[in-house]
Write an enzyme that holds these catalytic residues in place. Structure first.
Site, mmCIF file in Angstrom:
data_model
loop_
_atom_site.group_PDB
_atom_site.id
_atom_site.type_symbol
_atom_site.label_atom_id
_atom_site.label_comp_id
_atom_site.label_asym_id
_atom_site.label_seq_id
_atom_site.Cartn_x
_atom_site.Cartn_y
_atom_site.Cartn_z
ATOM 1 N N THR A 142 10.174 12.266 -17.483
ATOM 2 C CA THR A 142 9.866 12.367 -16.071
ATOM 3 C C THR A 142 11.065 12.309 -15.189
ATOM 4 O OG1 THR A 142 8.614 10.992 -14.472
ATOM 5 C CG2 THR A 142 9.119 9.719 -16.342
ATOM 6 N N ASP A 195 10.623 10.863 -12.413
ATOM 7 C CA ASP A 195 10.391 9.838 -11.615
ATOM 8 C C ASP A 195 11.121 8.489 -12.101
ATOM 9 O OD1 ASP A 195 8.483 11.180 -10.208
ATOM 10 O OD2 ASP A 195 6.613 10.230 -11.088
ATOM 11 N N MET A 202 10.319 13.026 -4.204
ATOM 12 C CA MET A 202 9.065 12.642 -5.019
ATOM 13 C C MET A 202 9.521 11.432 -5.878
ATOM 14 S SD MET A 202 7.995 16.097 -7.235
ATOM 15 C CE MET A 202 6.849 17.087 -6.528
ATOM 16 N N GLY A 203 8.664 10.966 -6.563
ATOM 17 C CA GLY A 203 8.798 9.640 -7.645
ATOM 18 C C GLY A 203 7.444 8.710 -7.333
ATOM 19 N N GLU A 221 8.234 10.017 -0.937
ATOM 20 C CA GLU A 221 6.886 10.458 -0.959
ATOM 21 C C GLU A 221 5.785 9.274 -0.765
ATOM 22 O OE1 GLU A 221 5.675 13.254 -4.013
ATOM 23 O OE2 GLU A 221 5.746 11.569 -5.288
ATOM 24 N N GLN A 262 13.080 20.030 -6.614
ATOM 25 C CA GLN A 262 13.912 18.846 -7.282
ATOM 26 C C GLN A 262 13.600 18.750 -8.639
ATOM 27 O OE1 GLN A 262 12.586 15.137 -5.298
ATOM 28 N NE2 GLN A 262 10.919 16.643 -4.832
HETATM 29 O O1 F6P Z 1 5.057 12.489 -12.185
HETATM 30 C C1 F6P Z 1 6.073 13.379 -11.596
HETATM 31 C C2 F6P Z 1 5.909 14.023 -10.380
HETATM 32 O O2 F6P Z 1 6.609 14.874 -10.169
HETATM 33 C C3 F6P Z 1 5.865 12.967 -9.072
HETATM 34 O O3 F6P Z 1 7.102 12.717 -8.651
HETATM 35 C C4 F6P Z 1 5.018 13.485 -8.248
HETATM 36 O O4 F6P Z 1 4.397 12.719 -7.289
HETATM 37 C C5 F6P Z 1 4.098 14.379 -8.664
HETATM 38 O O5 F6P Z 1 4.570 14.467 -10.120
HETATM 39 C C6 F6P Z 1 3.345 15.677 -8.237
HETATM 40 O O6 F6P Z 1 2.609 16.081 -9.210
HETATM 41 P P1 F6P Z 1 1.818 17.576 -8.944
HETATM 42 O O7 F6P Z 1 2.762 18.625 -9.242
HETATM 43 O O8 F6P Z 1 0.575 17.546 -9.895
HETATM 44 O O9 F6P Z 1 1.412 17.491 -7.612
#
Ligand code: F6P
Length: 418
Positions: free
Chosen positions: A141, A143, A189-190, A246, A302
């Site tokens: 991940t 994150d 993100m994260g 975010e 990213q």
């Molecule tokens: O779980 C990883 C992640 O990239 C998070 O950082 C982010 O909030 C989420 O996925 C975004 O998910 P999606 O691509 O489903 O909008």
């Protein structure tokens, strides 16, 4: 290994996730697995009997090398939550019947904390029913919020991209003149963990001061204090660059991104789609301070920037894929491979396996002592932690000036349909 292996990818993709897939494939083959199947779109696709034989796609050493350099989940991903075992045994019976049909000895799932919930439930079900298939999780991940592992594959490459992009954004901010200055807000993100946002500090070096402020989601966000701090910095310099997660929230718990246009999408694990924080803050600052603002959402870039991947990250991703197969082959089930840092300088890291029940659905946050007292930057300990993870490069295979990737099964089938 005497029988077959099946591997799936789940959750948000990364630039390194396919390197783990390559590691699973190679190790399973080296250990004698007959077939290595890939679930298409994780367990959700498996339930519809959607899978491929990976040998049909990884035919040469070049294919394997391209796979390591291909961003996003090659097999396709999903955000699918298995029901609790006592709620719906039929789903489990269906999955296990498919595993029996395919003669699966080891089930490897490459994913984050939500995906480890799948390994946890399937391995529990295997124990309850005395089923011999072994279930092992392979961490992934951007994150970096998985418990019990020093870090997660995918994080290093995303951190490297963020540090690099921040530096380029900071440089750009200094080149034009705006009467009241320029404020650039960069959204990273994260979700609820600030590991990625903190990586913005990597921009700092001999030739760059780094971002002016960094706001992690672990600390509540005060709009008025933020505005005042921006004004103070604008009084001294013409360009202000701020990194925001975010997932930052105000003191009353509301996501800043929800203060503007409300965000309705919620996934199977109850996670709201977080997007629009930078846009909201840029509008707010423009309104309050009358200066020029810019909102940059790094978004997909990213996690898919394999052209800027970290060599350490790609190698470790491959290594954990292999370690997951080895663990399953040696009898482990209900476990996840973790990375254990042995030293920072020189950087050394090994693998172990840990109980997935202690990992699934948990979130590892940035420790409070790695954030400055006023909550607007990370400390040098944070930077020392992440720096080794972004080292080295992986040269893309360039064709006509553009990196070459391995075509995914979905793209191939949709292309054939045209
Ligand atoms: O779980 C990883 C992640 O990239 C998070 O950082 C982010 O909030 C989420 O996925 C975004 O998910 P999606 O691509 O489903 O909008």
């Amino acid at each position: 290994m005497k029988r077959n292996v099946i591997v799936g990818q789940s959750g948000g993709p990364t630039a390194a996730i396919n390197s783990s897939l390559a590691g699973v494939y190679r190790t399973a083959k080296d250990r004698g697995a007959d077939k290595v199947y890939g679930m298409l779109h994780g367990v959700q696709g498996l339930l519809e009997e959607k899978y491929i034989d990976l040998s049909d796609h990884i035919k040469t050493e070049l294919d394997a090398e391209l796979l390591k350099r291909t961003p996003a989940a090659f097999l396709g991903s999903c955000r699918y939550k298995l029901p609790e075992i006592h709620e719906d045994r039929e789903v489990y019976d269906k999955i296990f019947a498919i595993l029996d049909k395919l003669d699966i000895e080891a089930f490897i799932y490459i994913g984050g904390n939500d995906s480890m919930d799948t390994i946890k439930k399937l391995s529990d079900y295997a124990i309850i029913t005395g089923h011999p298939t072994r279930f092992v999780g392979c961490p992934k991940t951007i994150d970096n919020d998985l418990a019990l592992t020093d870090h997660t594959p995918g994080y290093g490459s995303a951190a490297k991209y963020i540090g690099t992009s921040m530096k380029e954004i900071i440089r750009d901010g200094f080149c034009l003149e705006y009467s009241k200055g320029l404020v650039t807000i960069v959204e990273i993100m994260g979700r609820n963990a600030g590991w990625l946002t903190g990586a913005a500090a990597l921009a700092q070096g001999e030739d760059c001061e780094g971002p002016d402020m960094i706001y992690l989601p672990e600390h509540s966000f005060d709009l008025v204090k933020f505005r005042d701090k921006v004004q103070q910095i604008l009084d001294k310099k013409t360009s202000v660059v701020v990194a925001v997660s975010e997932g930052i929230r105000t003191e009353d718990g509301n996501y800043v991104c929800e203060l503007g246009n409300s965000v309705d999408f919620v996934d199977a694990f109850g996670h709201k789609q977080l997007s629009g924080t930078a846009a909201y803050l840029a509008n707010y600052i423009a309104g309050e301070l009358g200066c020029k603002t810019r909102a940059i959402e790094l978004s997909t870039l990213q996690r898919s920037a394999s052209h800027a991947a970290s060599r350490v990250d790609i190698l470790e991703a491959y290594q954990v894929g292999g370690a997951a197969v080895k663990a399953a082959d040696e009898g482990d089930s209900g476990k996840m491979v973790v990375l254990q840092r042995l030293s920072d300088d020189p950087y050394q890291c090994g693998t172990e396996v840990k109980d997935v029940h202690k990992i699934a659905n948990d979130e590892k946050l940035v420790p409070p002592e790695w954030v400055t007292k006023d909550g607007t930057y990370v400390t040098s300990d944070f930077i020392s932690y992440v720096r080794p993870l972004i080292q080295g490069d992986v040269s893309p295979v360039m064709v006509d000036g553009i990196p070459r990737h391995l075509y995914t099964p979905r793209e191939l089938s949709e292309r054939r349909r045209d």
